[in-house]
Design an enzyme around this catalytic site. Structure first.
Site, short mmCIF file in Angstrom:
data_model
loop_
_atom_site.label_atom_id
_atom_site.label_comp_id
_atom_site.label_asym_id
_atom_site.label_seq_id
_atom_site.Cartn_x
_atom_site.Cartn_y
_atom_site.Cartn_z
N SER A 8 0.85 -1.23 0.01
CA SER A 8 0.29 -0.03 0.09
C SER A 8 0.76 1.25 0.12
O SER A 8 1.71 1.40 0.99
CB SER A 8 -1.00 -0.01 1.30
OG SER A 8 -1.27 1.41 1.54
N HIS A 32 -1.39 -1.20 -3.93
CA HIS A 32 -2.52 -0.93 -3.21
C HIS A 32 -2.82 0.64 -3.31
O HIS A 32 -1.79 1.21 -2.60
CB HIS A 32 -2.63 -1.63 -2.11
CG HIS A 32 -3.69 -1.73 -1.16
ND1 HIS A 32 -4.94 -2.53 -1.50
CD2 HIS A 32 -4.28 -0.63 -0.25
CE1 HIS A 32 -5.96 -2.11 -0.64
NE2 HIS A 32 -5.47 -1.36 0.07
N ASP A 34 -5.01 3.48 -1.73
CA ASP A 34 -5.97 3.89 -0.84
C ASP A 34 -6.51 5.16 -0.95
O ASP A 34 -5.75 6.22 -0.94
CB ASP A 34 -5.39 3.89 0.69
CG ASP A 34 -4.97 2.65 1.11
OD1 ASP A 34 -6.19 1.42 1.24
OD2 ASP A 34 -4.01 2.14 1.46
N MET A 36 -9.14 7.98 0.12
CA MET A 36 -10.18 8.21 1.25
C MET A 36 -10.85 9.42 1.08
O MET A 36 -10.00 10.45 0.73
CB MET A 36 -9.26 8.14 2.55
CG MET A 36 -8.69 6.78 2.82
SD MET A 36 -7.62 6.89 4.45
CE MET A 36 -6.83 5.49 4.14
N HIS A 65 -8.53 0.68 -3.37
CA HIS A 65 -9.37 0.43 -2.36
C HIS A 65 -10.05 1.77 -1.97
O HIS A 65 -9.59 2.65 -1.52
CB HIS A 65 -8.74 -0.05 -0.97
CG HIS A 65 -9.22 -0.27 0.02
ND1 HIS A 65 -8.44 -0.38 1.34
CD2 HIS A 65 -10.52 -0.45 0.47
CE1 HIS A 65 -9.55 -0.59 2.32
NE2 HIS A 65 -10.65 -0.53 1.78
N MET A 67 -12.24 3.85 0.36
CA MET A 67 -12.96 4.19 1.41
C MET A 67 -13.44 5.44 1.26
O MET A 67 -13.22 6.44 1.91
CB MET A 67 -11.86 4.18 2.53
CG MET A 67 -11.15 2.93 2.88
SD MET A 67 -9.74 2.78 3.70
CE MET A 67 -8.63 2.99 2.30
N MET A 136 -11.04 -6.18 6.21
CA MET A 136 -9.97 -5.02 7.22
C MET A 136 -9.83 -5.72 8.24
O MET A 136 -10.61 -6.50 9.04
CB MET A 136 -10.94 -3.84 7.34
CG MET A 136 -11.14 -2.90 6.19
SD MET A 136 -9.84 -2.46 5.16
CE MET A 136 -8.72 -1.77 6.25
N ASP A 174 -6.27 -6.66 4.99
CA ASP A 174 -5.45 -5.12 5.00
C ASP A 174 -5.51 -4.42 6.38
O ASP A 174 -6.58 -4.38 6.62
CB ASP A 174 -6.28 -4.19 4.01
CG ASP A 174 -5.65 -3.06 3.71
OD1 ASP A 174 -4.81 -2.60 4.14
OD2 ASP A 174 -6.58 -2.08 2.87
C1 DX5 Z 1 -5.98 1.58 5.97
C2 DX5 Z 1 -5.79 1.30 4.62
C3 DX5 Z 1 -4.28 0.32 4.59
C4 DX5 Z 1 -3.04 0.81 5.07
C5 DX5 Z 1 -2.58 -0.22 5.55
O1 DX5 Z 1 -7.40 2.17 6.25
O2 DX5 Z 1 -6.83 0.59 4.00
O3 DX5 Z 1 -4.28 -0.05 3.06
O4 DX5 Z 1 -2.29 1.43 3.95
O5 DX5 Z 1 -1.48 0.25 6.24
P1 DX5 Z 1 -0.56 -0.75 7.35
O6 DX5 Z 1 -0.13 -1.82 6.56
O7 DX5 Z 1 0.47 0.08 7.57
O8 DX5 Z 1 -1.42 -1.18 8.34
ZN ZN Z 2 -6.36 -0.30 2.16
#
Ligand code: DX5
Ligand code: ZN
Length: 223
Positions: A8, A32, A34, A36, A65, A67, A136, A174
């Site tokens: 990620s 990956h 993310d 948000m 991903h 969110m 998650m 994740d």
């Molecule tokens: C958190 C993200 C993850 C995040 C994971 O909401 O969806 O993808 O990057 O980070 P680590 O591996 O540091 O927990």
């Molecule tokens: Zn993620």
């Protein structure tokens, strides 16, 4: 497909995304991304323009991903922007089946994500419509949080559900995945592993990816 690793970029240097992705391109399966929106989760990261830019320079397929609220409206554009896999949250989607079909029609794999406390009941009847389940293992929103062991039984139940239904849907985890947690997640039945801080906060991100893969492969065989 076996074990897959999807680092990620949430923990990468956002000013140097191209070289950060290049640093893991030879050893990772995906990158990956993310997304948000500061509504579905209390954090804001990046959106379509960055995904489009990454798509142009990344040797790895993008695993987006989302969110975000209202994925029914926004998710298809990520598939059209070139993401090979687009995962939306079931808690946020109004019409998950229609959305999954739209994503597939746009050429992406369709993923459905569940927060740690969301039960897997909603998965049972939609499995034929999706390509990946994302469980998650932290509350979504931030990198670097500790792995929630309380999710392990849900991973195992989901793997059993996939087995029972003869499904080839991938099971991604994740949050908090590192050398010290990946074996537990693999033993429980996960096969796609997202890791952010463990990879990009390391001096040698590629070495960490290789190490994570070997650890997960060993644990999966043991299971
Ligand atoms: C958190 C993200 C993850 C995040 C994971 O909401 O969806 O993808 O990057 O980070 P680590 O591996 O540091 O927990
Ligand atoms: Zn993620």
């Amino acid at each position: 497909m076996g074990i897959q690793i999807s680092p990620s970029i949430l923990s990468a240097d956002f000013a140097r995304l191209e070289s950060e992705v290049a640093s893991i391109a030879d050893v990772a399966d995906w990158v990956h991304v993310d997304v948000m929106d500061n509504h579905f989760v209390p954090n804001l990261t990046l959106g379509l323009p960055v995904v489009e830019a990454l798509h142009k320079v990344s040797a790895l397929p993008l695993d987006c991903h989302l969110m975000i609220e209202d994925p029914d409206r926004w998710a298809p554009a990520y598939a059209e922007a070139g993401a090979r896999s687009v995962t939306f949250h079931v808690e946020a989607a109004d019409a998950p089946i229609r959305l999954a079909r739209e994503l597939r029609r746009a050429g992406a794999r369709a993923g459905m994500a569940l927060k740690p406390a969301t039960p897997i009941d909603s998965l049972v009847d939609v499995l034929p419509e999706i390509d990946m389940v994302l469980l998650m293992t932290v509350e979504p929103g931030f990198g670097g949080q500790p792995f929630l062991d309380v999710v392990l039984p849900k991973i195992a139940r989901t793997r059993q559900l996939l087995r029972d239904s003869g499904s080839s849907v991938w099971l991604q985890v994740d949050g908090g995945i590192s050398a010290s947690t990946i074996e537990r997640a693999a033993e429980a039945g996960a096969d796609v592993f997202v890791a952010g801080s463990a990879v990009f906060n390391a001096d040698d991100p590629a070495a960490v990816v290789s190490h994570l893969r070997a650890a997960a492969e060993t644990a999966a065989v043991r299971d």
